[in-house]
Design a protein around this motif. Structure first.
Motif, mmCIF file in Angstrom:
data_model
loop_
_atom_site.group_PDB
_atom_site.id
_atom_site.type_symbol
_atom_site.label_atom_id
_atom_site.label_comp_id
_atom_site.label_asym_id
_atom_site.label_seq_id
_atom_site.Cartn_x
_atom_site.Cartn_y
_atom_site.Cartn_z
ATOM 1 N N GLU A 1 18.617 -1.536 16.007
ATOM 2 C CA GLU A 1 19.216 -1.000 17.227
ATOM 3 C C GLU A 1 18.159 -0.328 18.104
ATOM 4 O O GLU A 1 18.176 -0.461 19.334
ATOM 5 C CB GLU A 1 20.314 0.001 16.864
ATOM 6 N N LEU A 2 17.232 0.369 17.472
ATOM 7 C CA LEU A 2 16.185 1.066 18.219
ATOM 8 C C LEU A 2 15.295 0.072 18.955
ATOM 9 O O LEU A 2 14.982 0.256 20.139
ATOM 10 C CB LEU A 2 15.359 1.924 17.256
ATOM 11 N N THR A 3 14.873 -0.985 18.263
ATOM 12 C CA THR A 3 13.997 -1.967 18.913
ATOM 13 C C THR A 3 14.743 -2.715 20.009
ATOM 14 O O THR A 3 14.160 -3.035 21.057
ATOM 15 C CB THR A 3 13.423 -2.951 17.888
ATOM 16 N N ALA A 4 16.027 -3.018 19.791
ATOM 17 C CA ALA A 4 16.808 -3.720 20.817
ATOM 18 C C ALA A 4 16.968 -2.870 22.070
ATOM 19 O O ALA A 4 17.035 -3.393 23.185
ATOM 20 C CB ALA A 4 18.173 -4.112 20.263
ATOM 21 N N ALA A 5 17.021 -1.553 21.890
ATOM 22 C CA ALA A 5 17.183 -0.649 23.032
ATOM 23 C C ALA A 5 15.895 -0.494 23.832
ATOM 24 O O ALA A 5 15.936 0.004 24.963
ATOM 25 C CB ALA A 5 17.665 0.717 22.546
ATOM 26 N N HIS A 6 14.757 -0.913 23.259
ATOM 27 C CA HIS A 6 13.464 -0.747 23.939
ATOM 28 C C HIS A 6 12.661 -2.038 23.839
ATOM 29 O O HIS A 6 11.577 -2.068 23.231
ATOM 30 C CB HIS A 6 12.703 0.434 23.333
ATOM 31 N N PRO A 7 13.145 -3.108 24.442
ATOM 32 C CA PRO A 7 12.451 -4.401 24.329
ATOM 33 C C PRO A 7 11.060 -4.338 24.932
ATOM 34 O O PRO A 7 10.836 -3.739 25.981
ATOM 35 C CB PRO A 7 13.363 -5.352 25.122
ATOM 36 N N GLY A 8 10.128 -4.958 24.217
ATOM 37 C CA GLY A 8 8.750 -4.959 24.671
ATOM 38 C C GLY A 8 7.975 -3.713 24.333
ATOM 39 O O GLY A 8 6.742 -3.707 24.419
ATOM 40 N N LEU B 1 18.341 -9.272 11.262
ATOM 41 C CA LEU B 1 18.017 -8.154 12.146
ATOM 42 C C LEU B 1 16.800 -8.432 13.023
ATOM 43 O O LEU B 1 16.612 -7.773 14.044
ATOM 44 C CB LEU B 1 17.772 -6.886 11.320
ATOM 45 N N GLY B 2 15.959 -9.362 12.612
ATOM 46 C CA GLY B 2 14.791 -9.694 13.424
ATOM 47 C C GLY B 2 13.717 -8.632 13.428
ATOM 48 O O GLY B 2 12.985 -8.492 14.423
ATOM 49 N N LEU B 3 13.559 -7.889 12.321
ATOM 50 C CA LEU B 3 12.485 -6.906 12.240
ATOM 51 C C LEU B 3 11.148 -7.611 12.019
ATOM 52 O O LEU B 3 11.088 -8.817 11.796
ATOM 53 C CB LEU B 3 12.788 -5.882 11.150
ATOM 54 N N ASP B 4 10.072 -6.856 12.070
ATOM 55 C CA ASP B 4 8.743 -7.453 12.246
ATOM 56 C C ASP B 4 7.869 -7.477 11.003
ATOM 57 O O ASP B 4 6.813 -8.104 11.016
ATOM 58 C CB ASP B 4 8.006 -6.681 13.347
ATOM 59 N N GLY B 5 8.247 -6.799 9.975
ATOM 60 C CA GLY B 5 7.463 -6.721 8.766
ATOM 61 C C GLY B 5 8.140 -5.746 7.829
ATOM 62 O O GLY B 5 9.295 -5.353 8.030
ATOM 63 N N VAL B 6 7.419 -5.340 6.792
ATOM 64 C CA VAL B 6 7.961 -4.426 5.791
ATOM 65 C C VAL B 6 7.029 -3.235 5.660
ATOM 66 O O VAL B 6 5.806 -3.397 5.557
ATOM 67 C CB VAL B 6 8.120 -5.131 4.427
ATOM 68 N N GLY B 7 7.600 -2.042 5.665
ATOM 69 C CA GLY B 7 6.855 -0.828 5.409
ATOM 70 C C GLY B 7 7.009 -0.424 3.952
ATOM 71 O O GLY B 7 8.129 -0.282 3.455
ATOM 72 N N ASN C 1 -5.202 -8.775 17.367
ATOM 73 C CA ASN C 1 -4.870 -8.863 15.939
ATOM 74 C C ASN C 1 -3.387 -8.629 15.704
ATOM 75 O O ASN C 1 -2.748 -9.329 14.905
ATOM 76 C CB ASN C 1 -5.693 -7.851 15.146
ATOM 77 N N ALA C 2 -2.819 -7.640 16.386
ATOM 78 C CA ALA C 2 -1.405 -7.340 16.220
ATOM 79 C C ALA C 2 -0.535 -8.471 16.762
ATOM 80 O O ALA C 2 0.505 -8.804 16.179
ATOM 81 C CB ALA C 2 -1.059 -6.024 16.920
ATOM 82 N N ALA C 3 -0.941 -9.079 17.869
ATOM 83 C CA ALA C 3 -0.157 -10.171 18.433
ATOM 84 C C ALA C 3 -0.098 -11.357 17.476
ATOM 85 O O ALA C 3 0.919 -12.079 17.425
ATOM 86 C CB ALA C 3 -0.741 -10.599 19.776
ATOM 87 N N GLU C 4 -1.157 -11.573 16.688
ATOM 88 C CA GLU C 4 -1.138 -12.646 15.692
ATOM 89 C C GLU C 4 -0.210 -12.321 14.530
ATOM 90 O O GLU C 4 0.403 -13.218 13.943
ATOM 91 C CB GLU C 4 -2.552 -12.898 15.187
ATOM 92 N N LEU C 5 -0.105 -11.047 14.187
ATOM 93 C CA LEU C 5 0.751 -10.639 13.073
ATOM 94 C C LEU C 5 2.217 -10.528 13.477
ATOM 95 O O LEU C 5 3.106 -10.773 12.649
ATOM 96 C CB LEU C 5 0.277 -9.288 12.524
ATOM 97 N N PHE C 6 2.463 -10.125 14.725
ATOM 98 C CA PHE C 6 3.819 -9.814 15.159
ATOM 99 C C PHE C 6 4.191 -10.690 16.355
ATOM 100 O O PHE C 6 3.860 -10.369 17.500
ATOM 101 C CB PHE C 6 3.919 -8.332 15.522
ATOM 102 N N PRO C 7 4.882 -11.805 16.108
ATOM 103 C CA PRO C 7 5.214 -12.739 17.193
ATOM 104 C C PRO C 7 5.991 -12.104 18.337
ATOM 105 O O PRO C 7 5.936 -12.609 19.461
ATOM 106 C CB PRO C 7 6.052 -13.807 16.481
ATOM 107 N N ARG C 8 6.698 -11.011 18.067
ATOM 108 C CA ARG C 8 7.446 -10.333 19.129
ATOM 109 C C ARG C 8 6.551 -10.032 20.336
ATOM 110 O O ARG C 8 7.012 -10.062 21.483
ATOM 111 C CB ARG C 8 8.024 -9.019 18.579
ATOM 112 N N PHE C 9 5.286 -9.744 20.075
ATOM 113 C CA PHE C 9 4.383 -9.320 21.145
ATOM 114 C C PHE C 9 3.416 -10.411 21.591
ATOM 115 O O PHE C 9 2.635 -10.203 22.510
ATOM 116 C CB PHE C 9 3.578 -8.106 20.690
#
Length: 333
Positions: free
Chosen positions: A95-102, A129-135, A317-325
């Motif tokens: 919900e947090l990521t959906a509220a702040h796209p980009g 949920l479409g999250l970006d990785g695992v913490g 580097n982050a853009a390669e790891l996280f397709p969202r960006f």
């Protein structure tokens, strides 16, 4: 030429992606208390957090986006309790990521060391949920993340190419603390412990698709890497447990810039990690904004990177790891 005061007022980064950025939902802290756990370690001040403070800090520091995490994640409880808490946290993050796209991505939490429950939540958090990785934290009730008991999780994370952001926590046995916060000294050692386990269990060799981000510049890994490769010189049978190119495997690990932006720590990370495996990390809000800003300025101004290398550290580097960006235009420095 600007004054030092003017320089200190400038954003340290230019369109960076911050991969070490904590969020602290009130419901999460309350749930941990109900389970008998604390949301911070003893002796560590609990920072105040709300999304507005994160977004304004990002604006001031030249951070275009952050991949946030909830630390220390799910404590080592029974599988059903852990799965329920993980689901609630992950739905909050979605919900947090959906509220702040980009602006925001997020690392899911998992109910480890319960592998079946963790695999179920991994699939839900990534596919639904479409999250970006695992913490992750370095260990769950004494079961470290590189333990062979978690091999099914390693295999699935490697198959998916899921980025795993690993943050230290207190070691599972008491260490002398001298009246100091355990994180002050133990956190870098925790990361080294985990890295030694990943190496000597051949976890990185057996699961080459694993994409692991070690926080705080990899803890002490840059300094300890060559020493970690010396196991067979100390005890001959350890040669059977060590990959052929141990330092090469360790250099595949990613690390972030949190708490290493100084003239003593950064040169070793710079030499070991290079621009290709380094990501921006602020450690906000557990570390003050002024501290991370000063560290960022040191890395940008004194790190010896070319503009192209800085672009990789800040965004590429982050853009390669996280397709969202990945689709976003990279801003020139």
């Amino acid at each position: 030429m600007g004054t030092s005061k003017e320089a200190a007022a400038q954003p340290p980064w230019t369109g960076a992606i911050d991969v070490h950025h904590h969020v602290i939902p009130e419901f999460y802290a309350a749930e941990l208390r109900d389970l008998g756990f604390a949301s911070t370690l003893p002796g560590v001040d609990k920072p105040r957090w709300e999304i507005g403070t994160s977004l304004s800090m990002m604006e001031r520091q030249g951070i275009r986006a952050a991949v946030v995490n909830v630390w220390p994640g799910v404590p080592a409880v029974d599988a059903a309790t852990g799965a329920r808490l993980a689901r609630r946290v992950n739905e909050f993050l979605a919900e947090l990521t959906a509220a702040h796209p980009g602006r925001l991505g997020a690392f899911a939490v998992l109910p480890l060391p319960h592998v079946d429950a963790a695999l179920e939540e991994l699939a839900y958090s990534m596919d639904v949920l479409g999250l970006d990785g695992v913490g992750l934290v370095t260990h769950y009730g004494g079961v470290y993340v590189g333990d062979p008991a978690l091999d099914a999780f390693h295999a699935e994370a490697a198959r998916r190419g899921t980025p795993l952001f690993v943050h230290p926590t207190a070691p599972p046995v008491d260490q002398p603390a001298f009246g100091l916060p355990v994180s002050l000294c133990e956190f870098p050692f925790e990361t080294v412990r985990l890295t030694a386990q990943l190496l000597y269990n051949r976890t990185l060799e057996r699961h080459p698709g694993l994409r692991v981000i070690l926080s705080h510049g990899g803890g002490g890994v840059a300094y300890y890497a060559a020493r970690l490769a010396c196991g067979p010189l100390i005890r001959a049978d350890l040669a059977e447990r060590l990959p052929e190119d141990p330092v090469g495997y360790l250099r595949r690990l990613y690390s972030d810039t949190a708490m290493i932006g100084d003239p003593h720590a950064f040169p070793s990370v710079r030499a070991f990690t290079g621009a290709g495996r380094l990501l921006v990390g602020s450690d906000f809000p557990f570390m003050p904004e002024s501290f991370s800003a000063a560290g960022g300025r040191h890395i940008v101004g004194q790190g010896g990177f070319t503009p192209d290398e800085l672009a990789r550290i800040e965004f590429g580097n982050a853009a390669e790891l996280f397709p969202r960006f990945a689709h976003e235009r990279q801003e020139g420095r």
